[in-house]
Scaffold this motif. Structure first.
Motif, mmCIF file in Angstrom:
data_model
loop_
_atom_site.group_PDB
_atom_site.id
_atom_site.type_symbol
_atom_site.label_atom_id
_atom_site.label_comp_id
_atom_site.label_asym_id
_atom_site.label_seq_id
_atom_site.Cartn_x
_atom_site.Cartn_y
_atom_site.Cartn_z
ATOM 1 N N VAL B 6 1.293 -0.955 0.080
ATOM 2 C CA VAL B 6 0.228 0.185 -0.037
ATOM 3 C C VAL B 6 0.478 0.860 -0.099
ATOM 4 O O VAL B 6 1.685 1.182 0.715
ATOM 5 C CB VAL B 6 -1.359 0.281 1.054
ATOM 6 C CG1 VAL B 6 -1.980 1.335 1.311
ATOM 7 C CG2 VAL B 6 -1.689 -0.939 1.357
ATOM 8 N N ASP B 7 0.888 1.778 -1.070
ATOM 9 C CA ASP B 7 1.101 3.237 -0.949
ATOM 10 C C ASP B 7 0.884 4.399 -0.675
ATOM 11 O O ASP B 7 -0.492 4.512 -1.386
ATOM 12 C CB ASP B 7 1.802 3.497 -2.713
ATOM 13 C CG ASP B 7 3.020 2.645 -2.622
ATOM 14 O OD1 ASP B 7 3.918 2.239 -2.218
ATOM 15 O OD2 ASP B 7 3.429 2.299 -3.800
ATOM 16 N N LEU B 8 1.395 5.046 -0.118
ATOM 17 C CA LEU B 8 0.135 6.673 0.958
ATOM 18 C C LEU B 8 0.982 7.536 0.119
ATOM 19 O O LEU B 8 2.573 7.542 0.543
ATOM 20 C CB LEU B 8 -0.040 6.156 2.115
ATOM 21 C CG LEU B 8 -1.138 7.276 2.313
ATOM 22 C CD1 LEU B 8 -1.760 6.868 3.898
ATOM 23 C CD2 LEU B 8 -0.257 8.703 3.127
ATOM 24 N N THR B 9 0.478 8.411 -0.406
ATOM 25 C CA THR B 9 1.326 10.293 -1.085
ATOM 26 C C THR B 9 0.158 11.170 -0.177
ATOM 27 O O THR B 9 -1.078 10.965 0.000
ATOM 28 C CB THR B 9 1.618 10.348 -1.740
ATOM 29 O OG1 THR B 9 2.055 9.180 -2.517
ATOM 30 C CG2 THR B 9 2.837 11.373 -2.118
ATOM 31 N N LEU B 10 0.934 12.324 0.691
ATOM 32 C CA LEU B 10 -0.009 13.037 1.269
ATOM 33 C C LEU B 10 0.514 14.158 1.020
ATOM 34 O O LEU B 10 2.176 14.746 1.603
ATOM 35 C CB LEU B 10 -0.148 12.755 2.563
ATOM 36 C CG LEU B 10 -0.259 13.685 3.738
ATOM 37 C CD1 LEU B 10 -1.655 13.898 3.322
ATOM 38 C CD2 LEU B 10 -0.023 13.841 5.548
ATOM 39 N N GLU B 11 -0.065 15.385 0.623
ATOM 40 C CA GLU B 11 0.253 16.192 0.689
ATOM 41 C C GLU B 11 0.410 17.320 0.973
ATOM 42 O O GLU B 11 -0.047 17.534 2.390
ATOM 43 C CB GLU B 11 -0.537 17.147 -1.024
ATOM 44 C CG GLU B 11 -0.417 16.426 -2.392
ATOM 45 C CD GLU B 11 1.004 16.396 -3.036
ATOM 46 O OE1 GLU B 11 1.934 16.480 -2.825
ATOM 47 O OE2 GLU B 11 1.130 14.972 -3.565
ATOM 48 N N GLU B 12 1.393 18.614 1.130
ATOM 49 C CA GLU B 12 2.033 19.585 2.235
ATOM 50 C C GLU B 12 0.410 20.164 2.767
ATOM 51 O O GLU B 12 -0.767 20.802 1.845
ATOM 52 C CB GLU B 12 2.420 20.331 1.812
ATOM 53 C CG GLU B 12 3.130 21.654 3.380
ATOM 54 C CD GLU B 12 4.160 21.077 4.032
ATOM 55 O OE1 GLU B 12 4.792 20.786 3.291
ATOM 56 O OE2 GLU B 12 3.667 20.895 4.885
ATOM 57 N N GLY B 13 -0.589 20.298 3.858
ATOM 58 C CA GLY B 13 -1.777 20.615 3.958
ATOM 59 C C GLY B 13 -2.776 20.063 3.202
ATOM 60 O O GLY B 13 -3.990 20.986 3.383
ATOM 61 N N GLU B 14 -3.105 19.426 2.795
ATOM 62 C CA GLU B 14 -3.849 18.292 1.973
ATOM 63 C C GLU B 14 -5.232 17.383 3.697
ATOM 64 O O GLU B 14 -3.901 17.066 4.549
ATOM 65 C CB GLU B 14 -3.515 17.622 1.158
ATOM 66 C CG GLU B 14 -3.221 16.239 1.096
ATOM 67 C CD GLU B 14 -3.035 15.527 0.166
ATOM 68 O OE1 GLU B 14 -4.557 15.228 -0.978
ATOM 69 O OE2 GLU B 14 -2.914 14.522 0.256
ATOM 70 N N VAL B 15 -6.735 17.295 3.131
ATOM 71 C CA VAL B 15 -6.779 16.227 4.586
ATOM 72 C C VAL B 15 -7.383 15.452 3.116
ATOM 73 O O VAL B 15 -7.767 15.070 1.821
ATOM 74 C CB VAL B 15 -8.367 17.214 4.687
ATOM 75 C CG1 VAL B 15 -9.377 15.682 5.433
ATOM 76 C CG2 VAL B 15 -7.726 18.317 5.371
ATOM 77 N N LEU B 16 -6.515 14.087 3.246
ATOM 78 C CA LEU B 16 -6.874 12.700 3.166
ATOM 79 C C LEU B 16 -7.949 12.066 3.867
ATOM 80 O O LEU B 16 -7.394 11.615 4.360
ATOM 81 C CB LEU B 16 -4.976 12.124 2.754
ATOM 82 C CG LEU B 16 -4.773 11.174 2.214
ATOM 83 C CD1 LEU B 16 -5.760 11.156 0.437
ATOM 84 C CD2 LEU B 16 -3.737 9.987 2.490
ATOM 85 N N ALA B 17 -8.383 11.159 3.496
ATOM 86 C CA ALA B 17 -10.014 10.591 3.441
ATOM 87 C C ALA B 17 -9.292 8.676 3.201
ATOM 88 O O ALA B 17 -8.286 8.701 1.987
ATOM 89 C CB ALA B 17 -10.928 10.819 3.162
ATOM 90 N N VAL B 18 -8.708 8.041 4.211
ATOM 91 C CA VAL B 18 -9.023 7.016 3.897
ATOM 92 C C VAL B 18 -9.736 5.829 4.191
ATOM 93 O O VAL B 18 -10.512 6.211 5.339
ATOM 94 C CB VAL B 18 -7.735 6.218 4.882
ATOM 95 C CG1 VAL B 18 -7.887 5.020 4.492
ATOM 96 C CG2 VAL B 18 -6.549 6.544 4.400
ATOM 97 N N VAL B 19 -10.708 5.503 2.925
ATOM 98 C CA VAL B 19 -11.912 4.211 3.368
ATOM 99 C C VAL B 19 -11.483 3.209 2.813
ATOM 100 O O VAL B 19 -10.937 2.582 2.382
ATOM 101 C CB VAL B 19 -13.003 5.485 2.606
ATOM 102 C CG1 VAL B 19 -13.373 6.491 3.128
ATOM 103 C CG2 VAL B 19 -12.556 5.570 1.278
ATOM 104 N N GLY B 20 -12.422 1.614 3.190
ATOM 105 C CA GLY B 20 -12.629 0.752 3.091
ATOM 106 C C GLY B 20 -13.393 0.275 3.859
ATOM 107 O O GLY B 20 -13.855 0.911 4.998
ATOM 108 N N ASP B 21 -13.641 -0.933 3.580
ATOM 109 C CA ASP B 21 -14.632 -2.103 4.001
ATOM 110 C C ASP B 21 -14.464 -2.008 5.635
ATOM 111 O O ASP B 21 -13.328 -2.328 5.687
ATOM 112 C CB ASP B 21 -15.905 -3.090 3.875
ATOM 113 C CG ASP B 21 -16.753 -3.043 3.660
ATOM 114 O OD1 ASP B 21 -17.327 -2.819 4.688
ATOM 115 O OD2 ASP B 21 -17.846 -4.073 3.049
#
Lengths: 329, 238
Positions: B6-21
């Protein structure tokens, strides 16, 4: 959140005085019920038994409570942190015998023998903690093992020895009521300050309340636990020193069941057996409740066996009261 | 629950949602990122450089603050103690240095400043956490990320146990984290929250990354399709 209930509090002035006052109120609210219970019990005996009314009786209650109260201060810390130490009665025995040997055979100066005794208590307490965090075996089992193992150690150390007739300077540590009472209050105040004012002490409540939250918050849970057991062992050692000084002899049978009396006092005072809540002030009052009942009943001619039954009922009633109060919230 | 590639990138100042069952591996991902559970492989990079994050303490040191679901506060201790747990402020004198004596005055001041800044109306900061509502507790937990999180706030279902109005408040607080200079990773089950409050969304399914989308380019139905597997993902970083 901007409802009526909160908008009124938003105007209150968060100054230093209100903070101290808030804390005092908070602490008083936690303890007033046991204080009231103690006052009530004292009053009952005061009315029922004329000889109970003297100042000497009051002194003797404090005096008799002092040794166990010192030990129970350590038990309080361990229980708050969600731990349990059943071995402190045996640590008490080992330290009593060891200090006896250091004084009567090694002829150490009093202060060095006392320091040595405290060190042995700290070491044995720490060992309880280390074995637990290293093996993951529950506190109950590890310290139950400690209970018998340390008892055996005390017997081995004492066998064939006459440990009595200690220097006067040492005996004064346990003589009369005043010195033991002073030691008791000093131990209680210092333990109380440790729990409420220091980082390590305050973390005991967090660890006892929810160990996993504390761990995730970055608290070194295992290391802290070892320190709490170490403190418990040290205070058991101090109690042992007081008793050996008082009796002027040391023998491995002393300290038997002391861990249970200590736990009883802690519980009667209102410290949770499940961790996270409690305090040394409560324990002191719990211990005074137990002693008042014991002394009061004997003044009324009630035998030791009946006293034990009474204490047993009080323990259960105290915990029931705690459970009932919680569920009523 | 295991995670696989699983790769995850987070940009500066963003809100990243992680969803899944349930069981998709969302919480596992968070715990692996913050060192709460060990990773068997993979790397974490910060500003393009490798970061060594093997424990919750490492994560905190790197400026990552996490609010775990159900594991945010200790009920038995005060709000003050909860906020500063693990990072207590000591007195700046010999008492503090030798005995670890706490500086209540300073912690008191910092907490009140923080709550004022975030518009959290709790004045009774010496009461046990247990005495407060779910919404207030979550507000306290979220406030810790502003107090200590220098870079990233990771939130595990911040509205899971909350009512509608309390959820709204908590999400407004989440949005304001951005204004305080934090990038946010948020696990959620609430598609409305994804669409209203987040910039990007990544979908996990059975321990694998299914899709990453800009929120402006998806709708609720697409997300549900990706979560349940009725829509094929592409697993390419969007």
């Amino acid at each position: 959140m901007a409802d009526a209930q909160n908008s009124s509090t938003a105007v209150s002035n968060p100054g230093a005085t209100s903070r101290t006052f808030d804390r005092l109120i908070h602490e008083f609210m936690q303890i007033w019920q046991v204080v009231a219970a103690l006052a009530l019990i004292y009053l009952v005996f005061f009315v029922l038994s004329p000889p109970f009314r003297s100042f000497d009786t009051l002194l003797s209650i404090f005096g008799q409570a002092s040794i166990l109260a010192v030990l129970a201060c350590g038990t309080t810390v361990v229980l708050i942190s969600g731990g349990l130490d059943l071995s402190v009665g045996s640590i008490f025995a080992v330290v009593g015998v060891s200090v006896g040997i250091l004084l009567a055979e090694v002829n150490l100066p009093v202060w060095l023998a006392v320091l040595g005794g405290l060190g042995i208590g700290a070491g044995l307490g720490a060992l309880n903690g280390i074995v637990q965090v290293a093996t993951g075996v529950p506190a109950f089992i590890v310290t139950l093992g400690g209970l018998t193992a340390y008892k055996g150690l005390a017997e081995i150390l004492a066998s064939g020895r006459d440990l009595s007739r200690f220097p006067d300077g040492f005996q004064s540590l346990g003589a009369g009521y005043l010195v033991p009472m002073a030691i008791m209050f000093a131990a209680a105040i210092l333990t109380g300050l440790f729990l409420t004012r220091t980082r390590l002490g305050s973390r005991a409540f967090a660890i006892g309340g929810n160990e996993e939250v504390a761990r995730l918050a970055g608290v070194p849970v295992k290391r802290s636990r070892i320190y709490y057991y170490m403190l418990g062992g040290t205070l058991a050692a101090l109690a042992a020193i007081m008793e050996v000084a008082k009796l002027n002899f040391a023998m491995p049978a002393r300290g038997q069941s002391y861990e249970l009396f200590a736990i009883a006092a802690v519980v009667i005072g209102g410290t949770s057996l499940f961790g996270g809540r409690g305090g040394v002030g409560k324990t002191l009052i719990g211990m005074l409740i137990m002693q008042t009942i014991t002394v009061g009943l004997s003044y009324m001619g009630v035998g030791t066996s009946y006293q034990r039954i009474a204490i047993g009922i009080i323990i259960i009633a105290a915990v029931y009261w705690d459970v009932w109060r919680r569920s009523a919230r | 629950m295991a995670l696989d590639a699983v790769d995850l990138t987070l940009e500066e100042g963003e809100v990243l949602a992680v969803v899944g069952d349930n069981g998709a591996g969302k919480s596992t991902l968070i715990k692996a990122l913050t060192g709460a559970i060990p990773r068997t492989s993979g790397t974490i990079q910060f500003d393009g450089k490798d970061a060594q994050i093997d424990s919750p303490t490492d994560a905190k040191a790197a400026g990552i603050e996490t609010v775990y679901q159900d594991l945010a506060l200790v009920n038995e201790i005060s709000i003050t103690q909860n906020v500063f747990l693990g990072r207590e402020i000591l007195r700046d004198d010999w008492l503090g240095r030798i005995f670890g004596v706490l500086d209540f005055k300073k912690m008191d001041r910092e907490i009140r400043d923080l709550f004022t800044k975030l518009d959290i109306r709790i004045t009774d900061i010496y009461r046990d956490a247990q005495a407060f509502s779910g919404g207030q507790r979550q507000a306290v937990a979220l406030s810790k990320t502003v107090m200590f999180g220098k870079r990233i706030a990771i939130l595990d279902e911040p509205t899971a146990a909350l009512g509608v109005r309390e959820s709204q408040m908590a999400m407004d607080l989440v949005r304001s984290l951005k204004d305080h200079g934090l990038s946010v990773i948020m696990i959620t089950h609430n598609m409305q929250h994804v669409l209203n409050y987040c910039d990007r969304v990544m979908v996990l399914r059975l321990g694998k990354l299914t899709a990453v989308r800009k929120v402006s380019e998806v709708d609720g139905d697409t997300l549900v399709g990706l979560i349940t597997g009725t829509l094929e993902g592409d697993a390419k970083d969007g």
